[in-house]
Structure formats: structure tokens, C-alpha cells
Design a protein around this motif. Structure first.
Motif, PDB file in Angstrom:
ATOM      1  N   ILE A   5     -33.772  39.957 109.841  1.00 35.33           N
ATOM      2  CA  ILE A   5     -34.952  40.477 110.535  1.00 35.33           C
ATOM      3  C   ILE A   5     -34.512  41.285 111.749  1.00 35.33           C
ATOM      4  O   ILE A   5     -33.611  40.875 112.478  1.00 35.33           O
ATOM      5  N   SER A   6     -35.148  42.426 111.914  1.00 34.87           N
ATOM      6  CA  SER A   6     -34.818  43.301 113.043  1.00 34.87           C
ATOM      7  C   SER A   6     -36.077  43.633 113.825  1.00 34.87           C
ATOM      8  O   SER A   6     -37.200  43.389 113.370  1.00 34.87           O
ATOM      9  N   ASP A   7     -35.859  44.217 115.001  1.00 36.26           N
ATOM     10  CA  ASP A   7     -37.002  44.658 115.787  1.00 36.26           C
ATOM     11  C   ASP A   7     -37.804  45.714 115.028  1.00 36.26           C
ATOM     12  O   ASP A   7     -39.019  45.800 115.154  1.00 36.26           O
TER      13      ASP A   7
ATOM     14  N   VAL B 164     -40.630  33.690 109.291  1.00 32.89           N
ATOM     15  CA  VAL B 164     -39.725  34.816 109.438  1.00 32.89           C
ATOM     16  C   VAL B 164     -39.517  35.562 108.121  1.00 32.89           C
ATOM     17  O   VAL B 164     -39.415  36.789 108.097  1.00 32.89           O
ATOM     18  N   LEU B 165     -39.512  34.844 107.001  1.00 36.51           N
ATOM     19  CA  LEU B 165     -39.275  35.493 105.716  1.00 36.51           C
ATOM     20  C   LEU B 165     -40.461  36.325 105.232  1.00 36.51           C
ATOM     21  O   LEU B 165     -40.323  37.098 104.285  1.00 36.51           O
ATOM     22  N   ALA B 166     -41.598  36.204 105.906  1.00 39.36           N
ATOM     23  CA  ALA B 166     -42.756  37.022 105.535  1.00 39.36           C
ATOM     24  C   ALA B 166     -42.511  38.500 105.849  1.00 39.36           C
ATOM     25  O   ALA B 166     -43.088  39.368 105.193  1.00 39.36           O
ATOM     26  N   ILE B 167     -41.656  38.778 106.825  1.00 40.04           N
ATOM     27  CA  ILE B 167     -41.401  40.185 107.166  1.00 40.04           C
ATOM     28  C   ILE B 167     -39.918  40.547 107.151  1.00 40.04           C
ATOM     29  O   ILE B 167     -39.572  41.722 107.246  1.00 40.04           O
ATOM     30  N   ALA B 168     -39.030  39.580 107.026  1.00 38.13           N
ATOM     31  CA  ALA B 168     -37.586  39.867 107.002  1.00 38.13           C
ATOM     32  C   ALA B 168     -37.210  40.557 105.698  1.00 38.13           C
ATOM     33  O   ALA B 168     -37.857  40.368 104.669  1.00 38.13           O
ATOM     34  N   LYS B 169     -36.146  41.335 105.769  1.00 39.42           N
ATOM     35  CA  LYS B 169     -35.597  41.929 104.549  1.00 39.42           C
ATOM     36  C   LYS B 169     -34.890  40.829 103.776  1.00 39.42           C
ATOM     37  O   LYS B 169     -34.140  40.046 104.340  1.00 39.42           O
ATOM     38  N   ARG B 170     -35.120  40.795 102.473  1.00 44.45           N
ATOM     39  CA  ARG B 170     -34.496  39.766 101.632  1.00 44.45           C
ATOM     40  C   ARG B 170     -33.193  40.247 101.012  1.00 44.45           C
ATOM     41  O   ARG B 170     -32.323  39.456 100.712  1.00 44.45           O
ATOM     42  N   LYS B 171     -33.088  41.547 100.794  1.00 42.49           N
ATOM     43  CA  LYS B 171     -31.851  42.115 100.257  1.00 42.49           C
ATOM     44  C   LYS B 171     -30.981  42.513 101.447  1.00 42.49           C
ATOM     45  O   LYS B 171     -31.163  43.576 102.027  1.00 42.49           O
TER      46      LYS B 171
END
Length: 150
Positions: free
Chosen positions: A48-50, A92-99
Motif C-alpha cells: 500500500i502506498s500514499d 488495508v487489503l481493500a485498497i492495497a495492490k495485491r500483485k
């Protein structure tokens, strides 16, 4: 030179069940802009990033805008306030990149530099046997490469 020679072994990270609020708190506390997301086995399951947070806050919902500018501005601000409040409690995983783009601990530094440059990313999580063991930033590569020639 290999990734393990220059990687930062102290990695700020968040767990997969943390909220975005905890991510933002870590961003502010440590003056960073991105974090690997890990599971209980310290395996990377996201990043996850800004920028991910900005994209979520900045998104527009489908709506009909009133005839007057001030009505549209009020609606925009109200929607922004709602989105900001909602995001804080999101997982956090709702918006974090999964790949997640990663590199192995024994990867050559020139390959690390190529990945960071080609993929236009700021930080690269480093794995060993599928587990997060470090992180390398663009600055880390630049510092080490130029120290070795001066």
C-alpha cells in the motif's frame, strides 16, 4: 553486489488485518510513503502506498450535480468527508495492490536498479524463501552504486 548487501533489514510493514488508519499513522510517524502488507508468516500479500490512498479519496461517485456551483462544491466536500471517514476503517487489503513486485535477496544490484526504473516504483520488497527480509529504495541503490565508484 547483491540485494542483501544494501537492503534495509528493518522494514516498516503492516499486517493483512490492519486498517488504513494504522497505515496512515505509520506513514506519518515514520515519514514514509509505502508499506508491504504481510500475513502471519511474514509473506508479502500486498503493498500500500500514499498513491493508493489518494486514488481512493479522489475517486468520484456517480451523481447528479445541482444547477448552482456552490451546491456542487458542497456535495463534493461532503462526499470527500464521507470517503475519508470510510477509508480510515477499511481493511488495508481493500485498497492495497495485491500483485506486488519483489526481488530475491540474492538479486544483483543492477537488476534491482532495472526493476525500480522500469516499473517506476520507489521501493522494492526483498524476499528470501517467500518471506519478507528487507526493502530497497531508489536512494539505497544510488547511494551504494556511487559510493563504490568514488
Amino acid at each position: 553486489m547483491k540485494a542483501h548487501d544494501i537492503m534495509n533489514r528493518h522494514v516498516y510493514k503492516v499486517k493483512e488485518n490492519d486498517t488504513v488508519r494504522s497505515v496512515i499513522e505509520r506513514f506519518m510517524d515514520h515519514r514514509i510513503s509505502g508499506l508491504p502488507v504481510i500475513n502471519d508468516r511474514n509473506e508479502i500479500v500486498g503493498y500500500i502506498s500514499d498513491g493508493d490512498i489518494m486514488r481512493y479519496i479522489g475517486r468520484k461517485s456517480d451523481r447528479v450535480i445541482g444547477n448552482f456551483y456552490y451546491i456542487a462544491v458542497m456535495r463534493d466536500q461532503e462526499e470527500m468527508d464521507v470517503r475519508v471517514k470510510q477509508i480510515l476503517n477499511l481493511n488495508v487489503l481493500a485498497i492495497a495492490k495485491r500483485k506486488v513486485i519483489t526481488a530475491q535477496w540474492d538479486e544483483d544490484i543492477d537488476q534491482i536498479a532495472a526493476i525500480l526504473g522500469k516499473r517506476q516504483i520507489k521501493k522494492l520488497p526483498i524476499e528470501r524463501d517467500g518471506v519478507l527480509v528487507g526493502i530497497i529504495s531508489r536512494g539505497d541503490v544510488i547511494r551504494h552504486v556511487f559510493r563504490s565508484v568514488t
